[in-house]
Design an enzyme around this catalytic site. Structure first.
Site, short mmCIF file in Angstrom:
data_model
loop_
_atom_site.label_atom_id
_atom_site.label_comp_id
_atom_site.label_asym_id
_atom_site.label_seq_id
_atom_site.Cartn_x
_atom_site.Cartn_y
_atom_site.Cartn_z
CE1 TYR A 90 -4.18 1.90 0.95
CE2 TYR A 90 -2.75 3.01 2.39
CZ TYR A 90 -3.74 2.97 1.73
OH TYR A 90 -4.81 4.13 1.83
CE LYS B 222 -3.73 4.70 -1.29
NZ LYS B 222 -4.91 5.13 -2.40
P1 NAP Z 1 -13.45 2.23 1.47
O1 NAP Z 1 -14.74 2.61 2.24
O2 NAP Z 1 -13.02 0.95 1.54
O3 NAP Z 1 -14.09 2.26 0.06
C1 NAP Z 1 -13.35 1.96 -0.89
C2 NAP Z 1 -14.13 2.23 -2.60
O4 NAP Z 1 -13.45 1.97 -3.47
C3 NAP Z 1 -15.61 1.79 -2.32
O5 NAP Z 1 -16.61 2.78 -3.34
C4 NAP Z 1 -15.21 0.36 -3.30
O6 NAP Z 1 -16.28 -0.05 -4.22
C5 NAP Z 1 -13.96 0.83 -4.37
N1 NAP Z 1 -13.42 0.09 -5.14
C6 NAP Z 1 -12.77 -1.05 -4.69
N2 NAP Z 1 -12.04 -1.95 -5.43
C7 NAP Z 1 -12.58 -1.41 -6.49
C8 NAP Z 1 -12.19 -1.42 -8.18
N3 NAP Z 1 -11.57 -2.65 -8.08
N4 NAP Z 1 -12.60 -0.74 -8.90
C9 NAP Z 1 -13.35 0.22 -8.74
N5 NAP Z 1 -13.54 0.69 -7.45
C10 NAP Z 1 -13.06 0.02 -6.48
O7 NAP Z 1 -12.29 3.05 1.35
P2 NAP Z 1 -12.03 4.59 1.84
O8 NAP Z 1 -11.65 4.46 3.41
O9 NAP Z 1 -13.00 5.51 1.65
O10 NAP Z 1 -10.85 5.14 1.00
C11 NAP Z 1 -10.85 5.65 -0.21
C12 NAP Z 1 -9.46 6.20 -0.54
O11 NAP Z 1 -8.71 6.89 0.30
C13 NAP Z 1 -8.71 4.76 -1.10
O12 NAP Z 1 -7.74 5.19 -2.04
C14 NAP Z 1 -7.74 4.78 0.22
O13 NAP Z 1 -6.45 4.21 0.00
C15 NAP Z 1 -7.66 6.25 0.58
N6 NAP Z 1 -7.28 6.31 2.14
C16 NAP Z 1 -8.17 6.18 3.03
C17 NAP Z 1 -7.61 6.28 4.29
C18 NAP Z 1 -8.59 5.89 5.44
O14 NAP Z 1 -8.18 5.86 6.83
N7 NAP Z 1 -9.79 5.51 5.45
C19 NAP Z 1 -6.46 6.76 4.64
C20 NAP Z 1 -5.58 7.24 3.55
C21 NAP Z 1 -5.95 7.01 2.45
P3 NAP Z 1 -17.33 -1.26 -3.75
O15 NAP Z 1 -18.12 -0.49 -2.73
O16 NAP Z 1 -18.03 -1.77 -4.95
O17 NAP Z 1 -16.27 -2.45 -2.93
#
Ligand code: NAP
Length: 249
Positions: A157, A161
């Site tokens: 990851y 990133k």
């Molecule tokens: P999340 O709640 O797990 O949601 C992930 C999203 O990505 C869902 O809409 C999922 O769709 C979609 N997805 C998964 N696999 C996919 C694919 N192959 N093609 C298209 N869409 C796909 O994640 P989140 O926490 O909101 O994170 C969003 C972004 O922020 C990510 O890039 C993550 O790495 C980054 N981020 C998050 C955090 C954190 O603390 N949450 C911190 C730093 C960075 P489905 O619902 O259909 O599965």
């Protein structure tokens, strides 16, 4: 900011849940027509679309695995057929497959690189053709503090990133002559499904000066600024954190 993106179109990858959903709603709030991309949660994606429409906006849901070039091209084609232009791309879709380096299987590595890095390349490449022709566009790529400072258990990851940051800086330089900007938003710990399973919350909070997890809407606020605000037209190639002070440059 009301109406700043009126008649404009935004694609938000992975916007059925979490940060992507908050970003889709925030961009719709300022008038953008939204393509709500998802991988498998069709019901949740449709709910996001319904919420946007109920608030007087326009949106469609589109299933596409953004690590698959053909599916990405199909999504861009469908977006153009429906809305005729693309002004904003938020590369948000992401997954984790956490485990320590010595236990990490090549498939854990590859799945995370394929979606979190190659997916960003595929969507950006497809959309930039359209933005270059339009001579305008805003690309916002979601990285992570893990890409800046590393995180045990996240070699895959963190590499993806960090890759997004180098990629975005190059894209920013290549597209700037045609008025297209590209920036990175790097969240810290945000309360979504992705962090829902983390057990060492007390330990994590020690590293966050503001001593709490962020909310998806707090990340979406910066995404909306970069995507919609006229003042953001002069910001490109930058990495901005929404992390409660975890990383201070
Ligand atoms: P999340 O709640 O797990 O949601 C992930 C999203 O990505 C869902 O809409 C999922 O769709 C979609 N997805 C998964 N696999 C996919 C694919 N192959 N093609 C298209 N869409 C796909 O994640 P989140 O926490 O909101 O994170 C969003 C972004 O922020 C990510 O890039 C993550 O790495 C980054 N981020 C998050 C955090 C954190 O603390 N949450 C911190 C730093 C960075 P489905 O619902 O259909 O599965």
């Amino acid at each position: 900011m009301v109406g700043l993106l009126a008649d404009k179109v935004a694609i938000v990858t992975g916007s059925s849940r979490g940060i992507g959903k908050a970003a889709a709603l925030a961009l719709a709030d300022v008038g953008a027509k939204i393509v709500v991309n998802y991988a498998s949660s069709s019901h949740s994606a449709q709910e996001v679309v319904s919420e946007i429409i109920a608030n007087g906006g326009e949106a469609i849901a589109f299933q596409a695995d953004v690590s698959n070039a053909t599916e990405v091209d199909d999504m861009i084609k469908a977006s153009m057929e429906k809305f005729g232009r693309i002004d904003v791309l938020v590369n948000n879709a992401g997954i984790t497959r956490d485990t320590l380096l010595l236990r990490m299987k090549p498939e854990d590595w590859q799945a995370v690189i394929d979606l979190n890095l190659t997916g960003v390349f595929l969507c950006t490449r497809a959309v930039s053709k359209i933005m270059l022709k339009q001579r305008s566009g805003r690309i916002i790529n979601i990285s992570s503090v893990a890409g800046l400072m590393g995180n045990p258990g996240q070699a895959n990851y963190s590499a993806a990133k960090a890759g997004v940051i180098g990629f975005t800086k190059t894209v920013a330089k290549e597209l700037a002559p045609r008025g297209v900007t590209a920036n990175v938003v790097a969240p810290g710990f945000i309360a979504t499904d992705m962090t829902g399973d983390l057990k060492n919350t007390e330990e994590i909070l020690k590293y966050i000066p503001l001593a709490r997890y962020g909310q998806p809407e707090e990340v979406a606020g910066l995404i909306r600024f970069l995507a919609a605000d006229p003042a953001a037209a002069y910001i490109t190639g930058q990495v901005m954190n929404v992390d409660g002070g975890m990383v201070m440059h």
